[in-house]
Design an enzyme around this catalytic site. Structure first.
Site, PDB file in Angstrom:
ATOM      1  N   HIS A 373       0.906  -1.367  -0.090  1.00  0.00           N
ATOM      2  CA  HIS A 373       0.217   0.092   0.046  1.00  0.00           C
ATOM      3  C   HIS A 373       1.001   1.120  -0.177  1.00  0.00           C
ATOM      4  CE1 HIS A 373      -3.639  -1.076   0.152  1.00  0.00           C
ATOM      5  NE2 HIS A 373      -3.923  -2.676   1.567  1.00  0.00           N
ATOM      6  N   LYS A 564      -8.043  13.727   4.950  1.00  0.00           N
ATOM      7  CA  LYS A 564      -7.273  12.634   4.891  1.00  0.00           C
ATOM      8  C   LYS A 564      -6.256  13.142   6.184  1.00  0.00           C
ATOM      9  CE  LYS A 564      -5.977  14.056   0.481  1.00  0.00           C
ATOM     10  NZ  LYS A 564      -5.821  13.138  -0.547  1.00  0.00           N
ATOM     11  N   ARG A 565      -5.793  12.117   5.944  1.00  0.00           N
ATOM     12  CA  ARG A 565      -4.823  11.639   7.437  1.00  0.00           C
ATOM     13  C   ARG A 565      -3.819  12.771   7.045  1.00  0.00           C
ATOM     14  NH1 ARG A 565      -3.948   7.657  11.179  1.00  0.00           N
ATOM     15  NH2 ARG A 565      -2.742   9.549  11.820  1.00  0.00           N
ATOM     16  N   LYS A 570       1.375  14.593   1.622  1.00  0.00           N
ATOM     17  CA  LYS A 570      -0.015  14.683   0.988  1.00  0.00           C
ATOM     18  C   LYS A 570      -0.229  16.378   0.708  1.00  0.00           C
ATOM     19  CE  LYS A 570      -2.074  10.724   3.365  1.00  0.00           C
ATOM     20  NZ  LYS A 570      -2.459   9.822   2.301  1.00  0.00           N
ATOM     21  N   THR A 672      -8.163   7.233  -1.633  1.00  0.00           N
ATOM     22  CA  THR A 672      -9.289   6.407  -2.563  1.00  0.00           C
ATOM     23  C   THR A 672     -10.174   7.246  -2.225  1.00  0.00           C
ATOM     24  OG1 THR A 672      -9.573   5.896  -0.309  1.00  0.00           O
ATOM     25  CG2 THR A 672      -9.306   4.420  -1.892  1.00  0.00           C
ATOM     26  N   LYS A 676     -14.188   8.860  -3.709  1.00  0.00           N
ATOM     27  CA  LYS A 676     -15.186   9.338  -3.153  1.00  0.00           C
ATOM     28  C   LYS A 676     -15.840  10.912  -3.489  1.00  0.00           C
ATOM     29  CE  LYS A 676     -13.421   6.586   0.808  1.00  0.00           C
ATOM     30  NZ  LYS A 676     -12.643   5.717   1.854  1.00  0.00           N
TER      31      LYS A 676
HETATM   32  C1  T68 Z   1      -3.457   4.186   2.257  1.00  0.00           C
HETATM   33  N1  T68 Z   1      -1.933   3.450   2.542  1.00  0.00           N
HETATM   34  C2  T68 Z   1      -2.036   4.660   1.035  1.00  0.00           C
HETATM   35  N2  T68 Z   1      -0.961   3.077   5.835  1.00  0.00           N
HETATM   36  O1  T68 Z   1      -1.878   5.723   1.925  1.00  0.00           O
HETATM   37  C3  T68 Z   1      -3.473   5.264   0.256  1.00  0.00           C
HETATM   38  N3  T68 Z   1       0.419   2.681   7.284  1.00  0.00           N
HETATM   39  O2  T68 Z   1      -2.723   5.762  -1.360  1.00  0.00           O
HETATM   40  C4  T68 Z   1      -4.797   3.714  -0.258  1.00  0.00           C
HETATM   41  O3  T68 Z   1      -4.857   4.271  -1.631  1.00  0.00           O
HETATM   42  C5  T68 Z   1      -4.228   3.191   0.450  1.00  0.00           C
HETATM   43  O4  T68 Z   1      -3.432   2.895   0.853  1.00  0.00           O
HETATM   44  C6  T68 Z   1      -5.351   2.206   0.254  1.00  0.00           C
HETATM   45  O5  T68 Z   1      -4.877   1.049  -0.444  1.00  0.00           O
HETATM   46  C7  T68 Z   1      -2.419   3.391   4.471  1.00  0.00           C
HETATM   47  O6  T68 Z   1      -3.742   4.105   4.877  1.00  0.00           O
HETATM   48  C8  T68 Z   1      -1.800   3.004   6.809  1.00  0.00           C
HETATM   49  O7  T68 Z   1      -2.503   3.292   7.274  1.00  0.00           O
HETATM   50  C9  T68 Z   1      -0.519   2.598   7.705  1.00  0.00           C
HETATM   51  C10 T68 Z   1      -1.090   1.670   9.001  1.00  0.00           C
HETATM   52  C11 T68 Z   1      -0.177   1.085  10.012  1.00  0.00           C
HETATM   53  C12 T68 Z   1       0.818   1.552   9.607  1.00  0.00           C
HETATM   54  C13 T68 Z   1       1.397   2.310   8.339  1.00  0.00           C
END
Ligand code: T68
Length: 838
Positions: A373, A564-565, A570, A672, A676
């Site tokens: 991811h 978003k986070r 970002k 994602t 939305k």
């Molecule tokens: C996200 N990753 C991607 N990670 O940043 C995003 N990481 O581009 C993508 O759309 C999404 O995955 C789904 O594929 C994350 O959200 C984490 O949340 C995470 C959690 C724990 C440790 C590392």
């Protein structure tokens, strides 16, 4: 085996009170649950009691489908997806279950006839925030789509007692509060203590010869923890399939206090209990970062071991041999957080079930598939060998053994390539030694995928290049998707009604049917209705902002949103640079005719990520100045919405005009939220990153505001020693923005407050904000122009929604099922009680 006794249930009564769907039955069931489950009568009941009574009423109506589904899968020994994820960001359940059961309107009427309001009750639900962001929410969307596509599946994860923290704001800074989501009870879960399992931790291993004279290893642990499963039903959309999300809660084993208690060490015994239960206490609040903490590794082995033992229990109960594990289950690893499963399955097969290493390895390699991811280097999980060996002594031996065989394979294909061996080894030996979890996942899986076309390409070219050269056939792309049930039908009822009136309702299950809207673009009355719906949704959000932030925003202004986070890659602060640019223009020329905008931000910063927290403070500080400057008037408003979560997200997407997807190209694996927004008719301003690229391809470049460097240009610029200072010096508007920040104009005259951020931009600018600034400002001018032409804007908005069919999670899941899982769908007929008792 024992045969179950014949059940003597009065089916007629069960039918009526627990499954009946007439308004009268629903009302009776609701009052019954209020009395018998909540123990309240209407005069004493709170809104939360009413919510609980309704939730139980709905759960009763899921149970028949749930049990029929389980019975069918058992009878047919159906091939099943086990989706292993450390996070499931489910969001509230009640509304979604009403939609999927097809009884939303009926329940609304029943509740109104009782003198209550459904929205108020829905609002009572504490959402299970068992995830950080995209990765956890993706897992939740995929559960919805697997059920809707009738694919047998089990989600496996951790039942965190505290989910993602609640975000508050104090003086413009983020503050964190623990998320006590279970405080008032969770009506959606059913504990299954009879399926509890034990997980070992610590201690040492010893070799012995078994009765047949075979060399075996036994693990003598220091600690044993019990995992208790809690099941939540996952109902598909208007279908009988009801799958299961099984989350593990850690408890001390019954005998926890035995020795310590008898020796009088009562507190020591209780301490042991506390330390066991810590394993499922709290979700690590990091997004796209790995902290390398011991407790996190313990959480990973805990839920992975529980889940694999559970799968083996299911297999054996269906009288299947362990050699058929990989026929019965395909185990999807949601990033590397569950990747220890590769070693754990080997341990279970070899040590606990006496299977020979080579056969066990064949089973293992055919069982797992791995989804990556992220390309962020700081997110790649590696565990210090020392820590790993202390907690998991047997797994370390197994990793070494796998590595030994694996490196032989690499040497055979690439002789005399020591560098390659060093890069691909499961053990990083360049300094302190680490176990590399992505390498373990690649070696132990039959399929490896990225989450958008560009991301998969970059994995193959870059991060996993060596593995791509060794196993090109394992690699494939699965572009992410999101569920239209939650993010359209449930969140945007006005739009849903218009779509249903115009093209029928088949789009809910076949999102590509939205294409049929294209002909309506030419219909002026349709465009008018489209505009009015967006206005009404913006009005609702404006009311929310007034109530929560005390800020009056104009629903006629352009709603420009980034939620978003918070992360430097970002680039929330790029949007801030634009806001200050507009502010400076207005200060210089108070009569400037600009398109009024409302800038909305939402998102959590990891509690230990200082720069992200400073970005929140920057947004709230700029908001304070801009919102209160009479020279600006109502033309610009800036709002930070606190505690962005799934519930709030559902209010935001339907009200957006402009979706900000501005990450530095090559950093956002997919995104994602971008999907939305666009599904709900927002236009995107974005870089060529992640799934933005594919969204732009689908909606057409003329309906997308593109800016910024490409991933290849980013790479080239970085290689040619990028110097942000030159951009600052040569761009007068950019210089003015930075100079005002430096002067303390947005920090009450304090030049130090934002210094870390400004210094980082001026000296490194790792995410190339300065390089992309001018292009972003120009794209924003195009946005402002387009918004002034209402007719043109509405056409673009309609075409965005109409062309988003590809981004349903149903499409993603259909691709996973066809290309990776090979899982046929299974039709569920509702069983009668007689059949269940057989
Ligand atoms: C996200 N990753 C991607 N990670 O940043 C995003 N990481 O581009 C993508 O759309 C999404 O995955 C789904 O594929 C994350 O959200 C984490 O949340 C995470 C959690 C724990 C440790 C590392």
């Amino acid at each position: 085996m024992q045969t179950a006794p014949k059940l003597q249930i009065e089916t007629a009564r069960v039918e009526d009170d627990r499954t009946g769907l007439s308004i009268e039955t629903l009302k009776r069931a609701f009052l019954d649950n209020l009395f018998y489950i909540q123990g309240k009568f209407p005069r004493l009941a709170t809104q939360h009691d009413y919510y609980m009574a309704l939730a139980y009423t709905v759960r009763d109506r899921l149970l028949q489908r749930w049990i029929s589904t389980a019975a069918t899968y058992t009878e047919q020994s159906s091939r099943t997806v086990a989706y292993l994820s450390a996070e499931f960001l489910m969001g509230p359940q009640l509304g979604n279950n009403l939609i999927n059961l097809g009884i939303y309107d009926r329940v609304q009427q029943a509740i109104e006839e009782l003198g209550l309001n459904l929205d108020t009750l829905l609002d009572q639900e504490e959402e299970p925030g068992l995830g950080n962001g995209g990765l956890g929410r993706l897992a939740a969307c995929y559960l919805d789509s697997m059920a809707t596509l009738e694919i047998p599946s089990l989600g496996y994860g951790i039942r965190y007692e505290f989910g993602i923290f609640k975000q508050g704001l104090q003086n413009g800074w983020q503050v964190e509060f623990t998320d006590k989501w279970l405080r008032l009870g969770n009506p959606w879960e059913i504990p299954r203590p009879d399926w509890a399992v034990q997980v070992k931790l610590g201690g040492y291993t010893e070799a012995y010869l078994d009765a047949n004279g075979h060399y075996r290893v036994r693990w003598i642990p220091r600690q044993v923890v019990k995992g208790v499963p809690y099941d939540t039903p996952i109902l598909g959309y208007q279908i009988n399939t009801c799958n299961t999300l099984r989350l593990w809660s850690a408890q001390a084993p019954e005998s926890f206090d035995f020795e310590a208690f008898n020796s009088g060490d009562y507190l020591g015994a209780v301490q042991e209990k506390i330390s066991s239960e810590n394993l499922s206490k709290v979700l690590y609040p990091n997004d796209n970062v790995s902290q390398g903490k011991q407790l996190r590794l313990a959480q990973q082995i805990f839920f992975v071991s529980c889940s694999l033992q559970d799968m083996i229990r299911i297999l054996l109960r269906q009288k299947l041999p362990l050699s058929e594990f990989s026929q019965k289950f395909t185990v999807q690893l949601n990033d590397t957080h569950p990747a220890i499963a590769v070693a754990e399955l080997m341990r279970l097969l070899v040590d606990e079930h006496g299977i020979a290493w080579d056969q066990a390895w064949d089973i293992t390699r055919n069982s797992f598939a791995y989804t990556n991811h992220t390309l962020m280097p700081e997110a790649l999980e590696r565990w210090p060998v020392e820590m790993f060996g202390q907690m998991l002594p047997r797994h370390l031996e197994i990793v070494y053994e796998i590595n030994h065989h694996f490196l032989d394979e690499v040497r055979a294909k690439f002789p005399d390539d020591g560098d390659r061996i060093r890069r691909m080894s499961l053990i990083d030996e360049s300094g302190e030694r680490f176990v590399r979890m992505a390498n373990l996942a690649c070696v132990g899986s039959y399929a490896i995928n990225g989450v958008a076309a560009l991301h998969t390409e970059l994995l193959q070219k870059d991060v996993l290049h060596d593995f791509y050269q060794l196993y090109p056939e394992k690699f494939n792309n699965k572009t992410n998707g999101v569920t239209p049930r939650r993010f359209m039908v449930l969140s945007n009822p006005r739009l849903t009604h218009l779509l249903n009136d115009t093209i029928g309702d088949s789009w809910v299950q076949h999102l590509d049917h939205l294409q049929k809207l294209e002909t309506s673009v030419e219909d002026a009355s349709f465009r008018q209705r489209w505009w009015e719906i967006k206005q009404a949704n913006k009005h609702d959000l404006a009311t929310y902002i007034q109530a929560h932030n005390g800020i009056t925003v104009d629903p006629e202004s352009l709603f420009d949103i980034q939620v978003k986070r918070i992360h430097e890659y970002k680039r929330q602060h790029l949007m801030v640079l634009h806001i200050i640019t507009l502010y400076n223009r207005l200060k210089a020329n108070p009569n400037l005719d600009i398109t009024p905008r409302t800038f909305l931000f939402g998102g959590k910063a990891a509690p230990g990520y200082m720069m992200a927290k400073l970005i929140i403070k920057l947004i709230t500080s700029v908001a304070d100045v801009v919102n209160n400057d009479p020279a600006v008037g109502d033309r610009l408003k800036v709002v930070f919405l606190k505690n962005f979560n799934v519930k709030l997200a559902q209010h935001i997407y339907p009200a957006a005009d402009l979706s900000e997807q501005v990450s530095m190209a090559g950093k956002e694996a997919s995104g994602t939220g971008n999907m939305k927004f666009a599904m709900n008719g927002a236009l995107t301003i974005g870089t060529l990153d992640g799934a933005n690229i594919e969204i732009r391809e689908e909606v057409g470049p003329e309906n997308f505001f593109l800016f910024g460097l490409t991933a290849a240009e980013v790479k080239a610029l970085k290689a040619s020693s990028y110097n942000p200072w030159n951009y600052y010096q040569s761009n007068p508007e950019l210089k003015e923005v930075i100079d005002r920040l430096k002067a303390g104009d947005f920090s009450g005259g304090n030049p130090d407050l934002f210094r870390p951020l400004i210094d980082s931009l001026l000296s490194w600018d790792n995410y190339l904000l300065f390089a992309d600034y001018q292009s972003y400002i120009e794209a924003q001018e195009k946005v402002s122009q387009a918004y002034r032409d209402r007719d043109r804007w509405v056409r673009m908005s309609i075409l965005n929604t109409a062309r988003m069919g590809k981004f349903s999670s149903d499409r993603s899941i259909a691709e996973y099922a066809a290309d990776i899982w090979q899982t046929p769908s299974v039709k569920i007929e509702l069983t009668d009680n007689a059949r269940l008792s057989r």
